[in-house]
Write a protein that holds these residues in place. Structure first.
Motif, PDB file in Angstrom:
ATOM      1  N   THR A  46     -15.275  28.571  -8.302  1.00 18.10           N
ATOM      2  CA  THR A  46     -14.851  29.642  -8.840  1.00 18.10           C
ATOM      3  C   THR A  46     -15.498  31.047  -8.588  1.00 18.10           C
ATOM      4  OG1 THR A  46     -14.294  28.598 -11.097  1.00 18.10           O
ATOM      5  CG2 THR A  46     -14.354  30.776 -11.100  1.00 18.10           C
ATOM      6  N   THR A  47     -14.617  31.945  -7.778  1.00 14.80           N
ATOM      7  CA  THR A  47     -15.098  33.417  -7.666  1.00 14.80           C
ATOM      8  C   THR A  47     -15.115  33.904  -9.100  1.00 14.80           C
ATOM      9  OG1 THR A  47     -14.054  32.941  -5.543  1.00 14.80           O
ATOM     10  CG2 THR A  47     -14.703  35.371  -6.208  1.00 14.80           C
ATOM     11  N   VAL A  48     -16.349  34.789  -9.144  1.00 10.26           N
ATOM     12  CA  VAL A  48     -16.801  35.548 -10.317  1.00 10.26           C
ATOM     13  C   VAL A  48     -16.722  36.984 -10.186  1.00 10.26           C
ATOM     14  CG1 VAL A  48     -18.311  35.807 -12.117  1.00 10.26           C
ATOM     15  CG2 VAL A  48     -18.047  33.361 -11.204  1.00 10.26           C
ATOM     16  N   HIS A  49     -16.104  37.623 -10.891  1.00 10.57           N
ATOM     17  CA  HIS A  49     -16.430  39.259 -10.982  1.00 10.57           C
ATOM     18  C   HIS A  49     -17.107  39.551 -12.223  1.00 10.57           C
ATOM     19  CE1 HIS A  49     -13.309  39.415  -7.685  1.00 10.57           C
ATOM     20  NE2 HIS A  49     -12.560  38.621  -8.437  1.00 10.57           N
ATOM     21  N   THR A  50     -18.104  40.667 -12.071  1.00  8.67           N
ATOM     22  CA  THR A  50     -18.775  41.146 -12.993  1.00  8.67           C
ATOM     23  C   THR A  50     -17.961  41.756 -14.165  1.00  8.67           C
ATOM     24  OG1 THR A  50     -20.636  41.365 -11.599  1.00  8.67           O
ATOM     25  CG2 THR A  50     -20.808  42.658 -13.541  1.00  8.67           C
ATOM     26  N   PRO A  51     -18.268  41.527 -15.175  1.00  6.67           N
ATOM     27  CA  PRO A  51     -17.334  42.038 -16.353  1.00  6.67           C
ATOM     28  C   PRO A  51     -17.442  43.553 -16.312  1.00  6.67           C
ATOM     29  CG  PRO A  51     -18.338  40.057 -17.151  1.00  6.67           C
ATOM     30  CD  PRO A  51     -18.897  40.294 -15.899  1.00  6.67           C
TER      31      PRO A  51
ATOM     32  N   GLU B 236     -27.382  36.158 -14.278  1.00  2.12           N
ATOM     33  CA  GLU B 236     -27.090  34.880 -14.108  1.00  2.12           C
ATOM     34  C   GLU B 236     -25.962  34.438 -14.880  1.00  2.12           C
ATOM     35  OE1 GLU B 236     -30.476  32.313 -14.622  1.00  2.12           O
ATOM     36  OE2 GLU B 236     -31.581  33.229 -12.991  1.00  2.12           O
ATOM     37  N   ILE B 237     -25.754  34.902 -16.069  1.00  3.53           N
ATOM     38  CA  ILE B 237     -25.005  34.607 -17.300  1.00  3.53           C
ATOM     39  C   ILE B 237     -23.274  34.735 -16.719  1.00  3.53           C
ATOM     40  CG2 ILE B 237     -23.651  35.488 -19.174  1.00  3.53           C
ATOM     41  CD1 ILE B 237     -26.128  34.188 -19.946  1.00  3.53           C
ATOM     42  N   PRO B 238     -22.766  35.956 -16.023  1.00  9.65           N
ATOM     43  CA  PRO B 238     -21.589  35.617 -15.525  1.00  9.65           C
ATOM     44  C   PRO B 238     -21.066  34.327 -14.711  1.00  9.65           C
ATOM     45  CG  PRO B 238     -22.263  37.771 -15.364  1.00  9.65           C
ATOM     46  CD  PRO B 238     -23.612  36.925 -15.628  1.00  9.65           C
ATOM     47  N   THR B 239     -21.952  34.193 -13.754  1.00  9.96           N
ATOM     48  CA  THR B 239     -21.608  33.015 -12.988  1.00  9.96           C
ATOM     49  C   THR B 239     -21.908  31.483 -13.625  1.00  9.96           C
ATOM     50  OG1 THR B 239     -23.923  33.214 -11.753  1.00  9.96           O
ATOM     51  CG2 THR B 239     -21.775  33.883 -10.646  1.00  9.96           C
ATOM     52  N   VAL B 240     -22.690  31.526 -14.511  1.00  9.87           N
ATOM     53  CA  VAL B 240     -23.144  30.253 -15.277  1.00  9.87           C
ATOM     54  C   VAL B 240     -22.010  29.802 -16.168  1.00  9.87           C
ATOM     55  CG1 VAL B 240     -24.679  29.208 -16.924  1.00  9.87           C
ATOM     56  CG2 VAL B 240     -25.691  30.474 -15.044  1.00  9.87           C
ATOM     57  N   LEU B 241     -21.760  31.420 -16.832  1.00  7.98           N
ATOM     58  CA  LEU B 241     -20.385  31.024 -17.863  1.00  7.98           C
ATOM     59  C   LEU B 241     -19.186  30.404 -16.980  1.00  7.98           C
ATOM     60  CD1 LEU B 241     -20.638  34.182 -20.009  1.00  7.98           C
ATOM     61  CD2 LEU B 241     -21.010  31.666 -20.701  1.00  7.98           C
ATOM     62  N   ALA B 242     -19.011  30.880 -15.839  1.00  6.48           N
ATOM     63  CA  ALA B 242     -17.746  30.633 -14.893  1.00  6.48           C
ATOM     64  C   ALA B 242     -17.883  29.126 -14.500  1.00  6.48           C
ATOM     65  CB  ALA B 242     -17.666  31.616 -13.854  1.00  6.48           C
TER      66      ALA B 242
ATOM     67  N   ALA C 262     -19.595  28.352  -9.116  1.00  2.37           N
ATOM     68  CA  ALA C 262     -19.175  29.521  -9.315  1.00  2.37           C
ATOM     69  C   ALA C 262     -19.883  30.314  -8.491  1.00  2.37           C
ATOM     70  CB  ALA C 262     -19.019  29.909 -10.709  1.00  2.37           C
ATOM     71  N   VAL C 263     -19.488  31.484  -7.729  1.00  3.70           N
ATOM     72  CA  VAL C 263     -20.025  32.138  -7.080  1.00  3.70           C
ATOM     73  C   VAL C 263     -19.616  33.818  -7.217  1.00  3.70           C
ATOM     74  CG1 VAL C 263     -20.504  33.110  -4.582  1.00  3.70           C
ATOM     75  CG2 VAL C 263     -20.363  30.602  -5.225  1.00  3.70           C
ATOM     76  N   GLY C 264     -20.448  34.605  -7.358  1.00  2.60           N
ATOM     77  CA  GLY C 264     -19.953  36.104  -7.518  1.00  2.60           C
ATOM     78  C   GLY C 264     -21.111  36.864  -6.932  1.00  2.60           C
ATOM     79  N   ARG C 265     -21.002  38.169  -7.227  1.00  2.00           N
ATOM     80  CA  ARG C 265     -21.949  39.016  -6.829  1.00  2.00           C
ATOM     81  C   ARG C 265     -22.819  39.194  -7.745  1.00  2.00           C
ATOM     82  NH1 ARG C 265     -21.361  39.914  -1.675  1.00  2.00           N
ATOM     83  NH2 ARG C 265     -19.020  40.125  -1.230  1.00  2.00           N
ATOM     84  N   ILE C 266     -24.233  39.537  -7.308  1.00  2.00           N
ATOM     85  CA  ILE C 266     -25.455  39.550  -8.714  1.00  2.00           C
ATOM     86  C   ILE C 266     -25.378  40.941  -9.362  1.00  2.00           C
ATOM     87  CG2 ILE C 266     -27.852  40.229  -8.370  1.00  2.00           C
ATOM     88  CD1 ILE C 266     -28.329  38.888  -5.893  1.00  2.00           C
ATOM     89  N   SER C 267     -25.218  40.476 -10.561  1.00  2.00           N
ATOM     90  CA  SER C 267     -24.562  41.524 -11.695  1.00  2.00           C
ATOM     91  C   SER C 267     -25.701  42.147 -12.348  1.00  2.00           C
ATOM     92  CB  SER C 267     -23.970  40.694 -12.868  1.00  2.00           C
ATOM     93  OG  SER C 267     -24.796  39.550 -13.212  1.00  2.00           O
TER      94      SER C 267
END
Length: 230
Positions: free
Chosen positions: A2-7, A93-99, A76-81
């Protein structure tokens, strides 16, 4: 993967992040024992970073708690938030862990974090933060004692010593292998400390670190390598 975007409303300053911790900390549940060890599912979560590419990868690996066989996994992979700030690492870590958790095809059961819960300067580490946001029972099993003090547990596996902030017990140093350096267990959410230690022992039949952490660590590193290569 999953690709993650920071909220959009994610904290961007230390002050904002600490305000979020203060608001959420009051929702931590400490009066539930948690699921019995060896029953249902238990899930490990972990993250890996590529700072040069501004990437963070998270993995969630579900094990059958009795057999420790893998039931499901997701990444899941995303930008460091969030910047690196001690005590605020959950915001990285939370956004990618939640994803990763959301991408699982089954209920995770107890979630084991490679880090801290109440054993945190503000009593709200990753395990507590994740537990409050998801409602899941969570514990933290860390490799070092952070800023806290402890006596050495006795040599045999299963020996413990309080992890202390002054006179306050915030977790336990737990020996998972005879004569091997202990791990540091703390409650996250909806689980008692005795039960958290029992789960940790059930998850360490052969190694110092829980099988949940070992498998999640390997998986998130693979996901990060694939994302960086792509």
């Amino acid at each position: 993967m999953t690709t993650v975007h920071t909220p959009a409303d994610w904290p961007v300053t230390e002050e904002e992040a600490r305000a979020v911790q203060d608001a959420l900390r009051t929702r931590v549940v400490l009066d539930e024992p948690g699921p019995p060890p060896g029953t249902g599912h238990v899930t490990g979560v972990d993250v890996a970073y590529d700072d040069e590419r501004d990437l963070v990868a998270a993995a969630a690996v579900v094990l059958d708690a009795a057999r420790l066989d893998v039931v499901a996994e997701a990444t899941a992979v995303g930008r460091i938030s969030f910047p690196y700030v001690p005590g605020l690492l959950a915001f990285r870590e939370i956004p990618t862990v939640l994803a990763a958790l959301d991408a699982l095809p089954c209920a995770p059961g107890l979630v084991v974090c490679d880090g801290y819960g109440l054993a945190h300067p503000r009593r709200f580490g990753l395990a507590s933060h994740l537990g409050v946001l998801t409602g899941l029972p969570t514990i933290g099993v860390a490799k070092n004692p952070f800023t806290f003090t402890h006596d050495e547990p006795d040599t045999p596996r299963g020996s413990t010593a309080p992890l202390l902030a002054g006179r306050e017990e915030v977790g336990r140093a737990l020996r998972t292998r005879d004569g091997v350096k202990p791990v540091f267990v703390s409650v996250g959410h909806r689980t008692g400390l005795d039960n958290a230690c029992a789960h940790t022992l059930a998850l360490t039949p052969a190694y110092r670190l829980p099988e949940t952490t070992r498998r999640a660590d390997a998986l998130c590193r693979r996901a990060l390598t694939e994302a960086a290569a792509g």
